[in-house]
Design an enzyme around this catalytic site. Structure first.
Site, mmCIF file in Angstrom:
data_model
loop_
_atom_site.group_PDB
_atom_site.id
_atom_site.type_symbol
_atom_site.label_atom_id
_atom_site.label_comp_id
_atom_site.label_asym_id
_atom_site.label_seq_id
_atom_site.Cartn_x
_atom_site.Cartn_y
_atom_site.Cartn_z
ATOM 1 N N GLU A 90 0.801 -1.229 0.000
ATOM 2 C CA GLU A 90 0.000 0.000 0.000
ATOM 3 C C GLU A 90 0.832 1.275 0.000
ATOM 4 O O GLU A 90 0.509 2.221 -0.705
ATOM 5 C CB GLU A 90 -0.943 0.032 1.217
ATOM 6 C CG GLU A 90 -2.243 -0.712 1.045
ATOM 7 C CD GLU A 90 -2.088 -2.214 1.192
ATOM 8 O OE1 GLU A 90 -0.967 -2.654 1.488
ATOM 9 O OE2 GLU A 90 -3.085 -2.927 1.017
ATOM 10 N N HIS A 159 -10.059 -5.484 10.916
ATOM 11 C CA HIS A 159 -10.687 -5.315 9.612
ATOM 12 C C HIS A 159 -12.013 -4.591 9.697
ATOM 13 O O HIS A 159 -12.823 -4.695 8.794
ATOM 14 C CB HIS A 159 -10.903 -6.688 8.956
ATOM 15 C CG HIS A 159 -9.632 -7.327 8.500
ATOM 16 N ND1 HIS A 159 -8.740 -7.891 9.373
ATOM 17 C CD2 HIS A 159 -9.101 -7.486 7.261
ATOM 18 C CE1 HIS A 159 -7.705 -8.374 8.691
ATOM 19 N NE2 HIS A 159 -7.908 -8.144 7.408
#
Lengths: 367, 394
Positions: A90, A159
């Site tokens: 990322e 998450h």
């Protein structure tokens, strides 16, 4: 205490946690049903078709057709030069996206979930959000960061976080969060066309939900304004603000409240930054009561900002303290019952609205 | 005394006026002379996964003179910035580049303004190399309107988009993925240009650098990663920070070249080589062996982690300006006096510009609220006391 808890859990099992599907008033004209997924996909498709500078980048966006199938079919249509599968890095690929935006391209960077955006947050804030200011207008950054945000179902603490308040606190960013298919299309198209960095917070559980949309929404030129909230349901007794999935919950809460003679006005924020303070304040000046609803952590959350704004602008109009409904102040647990306790439920919104209307049911005395 | 025809390096084909006292023969004015000269770099290139370019560098008198003047200007500018900082006219951070000038001028000689450069916070001279003016530098450092970022950026945030200089970045290492993004965009737009992403030996250990390098190699991006190895990441010597300080080899499957970064001609050769490589074969790493005379920033004396002998040793043996001076003199392209006159001229230019920059006003208070967005949508923004100070963003 125990009595209340078990009452709530019982109450919850009667509640439908499954997402609301809006009923098609099928005999009216041209209204069509599309899922949020298809709405996002069509928005990406149309914007890529209209502007060759728009390209997509992210993990599994190409050959896999998108981790949540949002980018389905786009690789086949536009080719590997415009739909790029990235390695799981990322920081690297977000920096590359921002650099491409510096040069004048229009990247749409997907985070598989916004939890992973934390790996790249320096590029979102320091490289993207602040550049136009630091360069006194020389370097604008027309980039969109999009992906699912907030809780899904059973995916655990790492998450499930909602990043709306983190990103919305940063000047230089625009932060949008759609609820239904109309929002998804209109706001994503606006985000891609906007010359500034936009954080676009979707919701995984909404992807499969269908909503009616008019022909106007389906037109390729359709676009929603950034910075404008929508009054989804008008009311006179209490204002409920929400965004993303919580809009659906707020609407259901409003239906339940109506049965008790309380008419709630539901505001779909759509835009977290810029926040539509004038719509919110105008509504509160009408109803005199406010409930803010969000999925994310309560401290320093979106509701805190809305509350402060209303206290600053419309204090004299408040007939009751502002109520906040937010996710529980704990990391997201896995067990289904605990997860249910960690995320706002419809009756939480109903209860808070009744409190604000001085109509609350007193807490049951412990046995 | 005859006016020096070396006052400007613009192309004037004026014949010289030689002082009668000089015993040197008549020669062509070097400000326009482009007769090729070949120079051998004193230090050979070391390569990794590629064939090193030749040590024979093509140059000409005009270029050498430009190198001399530009580096002298950069040197003077940085020393003047030191004084301004101590006089408290420059605030916050100020990272000076003196000693490293050869990298900035050598690179520019090999590329065009359509190629992109992005660097970290030691960016004053890189900005000048890209065509920025002294006034824009000093005014920005002092936070004035005439600054390149209108006073809103500061020392670490110089930009010049019209000559593809993308800053000016304060977060160590972040500029490398950004630079690879610029290269991506150049390839996407089929511009046949390259990006030079500069970083230091300290930044060379950053993970995001390897992430970006992996993607650049996978996608064949025309990205040239240039490690300006001045051997110290702030106060930490390279051997204390990197298990392998052979930065030109750290790309593994990506070719690399180690270059004498104090030799402007070697830098030029390496950058030319790298540009050709990147356009055909994707990323390449250049390690410039260079040195900074100042500490990391103005708050660092620069002598607690290295000896004064080391610093003066480099200045004696490897100073980039002295090397070009020796080259010019040994090839008889100018006299010592002519070069000294250039330095005097440059000094005056710097002093005059500082005077001018001091007259530039500070930004208007309304500038607090400009450029937050490219498209402000008429939203409101607030000052510290929002009941007192509010603005509509343009």
């Amino acid at each position: 205490m125990l009595a209340t808890a078990s009452q709530r859990i019982l109450g919850q099992s009667f509640q439908n946690i499954r997402p609301a599907v809006s009923v098609l008033r099928s005999y009216s004209s041209a209204a069509k049903q599309i899922t949020v997924r298809d709405a996002l996909n069509s928005a990406l498709d149309e914007e890529m078709s209209a502007d060759p500078k728009v390209f997509l980048m992210g993990e599994e966006v190409g050959e896999y057709q998108g981790a949540y199938k949002i980018t389905k079919g786009l690789l086949e249509k536009y080719g590997p030069e415009r739909v790029l599968d990235t390695p799981i890095t990322e920081a690297g690929f977000t920096g590359i996206g921002v650099g491409a935006a510096y040069y004048g391209l229009k990247p749409v960077v997907e985070f598989m979930t916004f939890n992973f955006s934390m790996q790249a947050i320096d590029h979102i804030i320091n490289s993207a959000a602040k550049s136009n200011y630091m360069s006194a207008g020389q370097i604008s950054v027309p980039i969109v960061f999009r992906g699912p945000n907030g809780a899904a179902a059973g995916v655990g603490a790492q998450h499930s976080q909602c990043y709306a308040s983190w990103y919305a606190s940063c000047p230089g960013l625009k932060v949008l969060s759609p609820y239904n298919s109309e929002d998804a299309r209109g706001l994503l198209k606006a985000a891609i066309r906007d010359p500034d960095p936009v954080v676009f917070l979707e919701n995984e559980l909404l992807y499969g939900e269908s909503f009616s949309v008019s022909d106007e929404v389906l037109d390729s030129s359709f676009c929603l304004p950034i910075g404008k909230a929508k009054i989804e349901r008008e009311g006179k007794d209490v204002t409920i603000t929400a965004f993303s999935k919580m809009v659906g919950y707020a609407l259901k809460a409003a239906e339940m409240l109506e049965k008790d003679g309380i008419y709630a006005e539901v505001i779909n924020l759509r835009s977290i930054r810029p926040l539509d303070r004038s719509t919110i304040n105008a509504s509160v000046r009408k109803t005199n009561r406010l409930i803010t609803v969000e999925e994310g952590f309560p401290q320093h959350g979106v509701g805190a900002e809305i509350c402060a704004s209303v206290v600053e602008e419309s204090f004299a109009y408040l007939d009751a303290p502002v109520e906040r409904i937010a996710g529980a102040d704990v990391p997201m647990p896995y067990a289904a019952n605990l997860e249910r306790l960690a995320v706002p439920q419809i009756e939480d919104i109903v209860r808070a609205a009744k409190r604000a209307c001085y109509r609350s049911v007193p807490l049951a005395a412990t046995a | 005394m005859a006016l020096s025809y070396l006052r400007s390096s613009s192309s004037r084909s004026v014949n010289l006026l030689k002082p009668l006292s000089s015993s040197l023969p008549l020669r062509r004015p070097i400000s326009t002379d482009t007769t090729p000269i070949t120079v051998e770099t004193s230090v050979p290139f070391t390569s990794h996964q590629c064939d090193a370019p030749s040590c024979s560098v093509e140059t000409n008198p005009k270029e050498l003179l430009t190198f001399f003047r530009d580096m002298a200007l950069m040197r003077r500018m940085e020393i003047a910035a030191d004084s301004l900082y101590k006089a408290k006219l420059i605030r916050g951070f100020c990272h000076l580049y003196d000693g490293q000038e050869a990298v900035a001028v050598g690179m520019e000689a090999a590329i065009t303004k359509k190629d992109c450069i992005i660097t970290a916070y030691r960016d004053h001279c890189t900005f000048i190399g890209r065509g920025g003016t002294l006034l824009e530098v000093f005014a920005e450092l002092m936070g004035r309107q005439a600054g390149c970022s209108k006073g809103k950026g500061g020392s670490m945030h110089f930009y010049k988009k019209d000559s593809n200089f993308y800053g000016g970045h304060g977060i160590v290492g972040a500029q490398v993925p950004l630079g690879c993004g610029l290269a991506f965009a150049q390839k996407y737009s089929k511009d046949e240009t390259v990006t030079f992403a500069l970083y230091g030996d300290g930044a060379a250990n950053q993970g995001q650098l390897f992430e970006a390098l992996n993607i650049s190699a996978l996608w064949d991006l025309p990205a040239i990663l240039v490690c300006e190895n001045n051997h110290y990441g702030m106060g930490t010597a390279e051997w204390r920070a990197a298990k392998s300080p052979a930065y030109y080899k750290r790309g593994d499957y990506v070719p690399g070249l180690k270059v004498d970064g104090m030799d402007a001609l070697a830098v030029k050769q390496a950058c030319k080589f790298a540009k050709e490589h990147a356009l055909k074969n994707g990323p390449i790493i250049l390690e410039m062996d260079t040195y900074r005379y100042h500490g990391h920033s103005m708050s660092d004396p620069g002598s607690t982690y290295r000896t004064r002998d080391e610093i003066s040793g480099v200045r004696q043996e490897r100073d980039p300006i002295e090397r070009i001076r020796k080259l010019i003199l040994s090839h008889d392209l100018a006299t010592e006096k002519e070069l000294k006159d250039i330095e005097k001229e440059v000094r005056k230019e710097v002093d005059d510009t500082i005077t001018q920059a001091k007259e530039s006003p500070m930004p208007e208070p309304s500038e607090l609220f400009t450029n937050v967005y490219a498209k402000g949508l008429g939203v409101e923004s607030f000052g510290a006391d929002r009941k007192e100070v509010r603005a509509t963003l343009p």
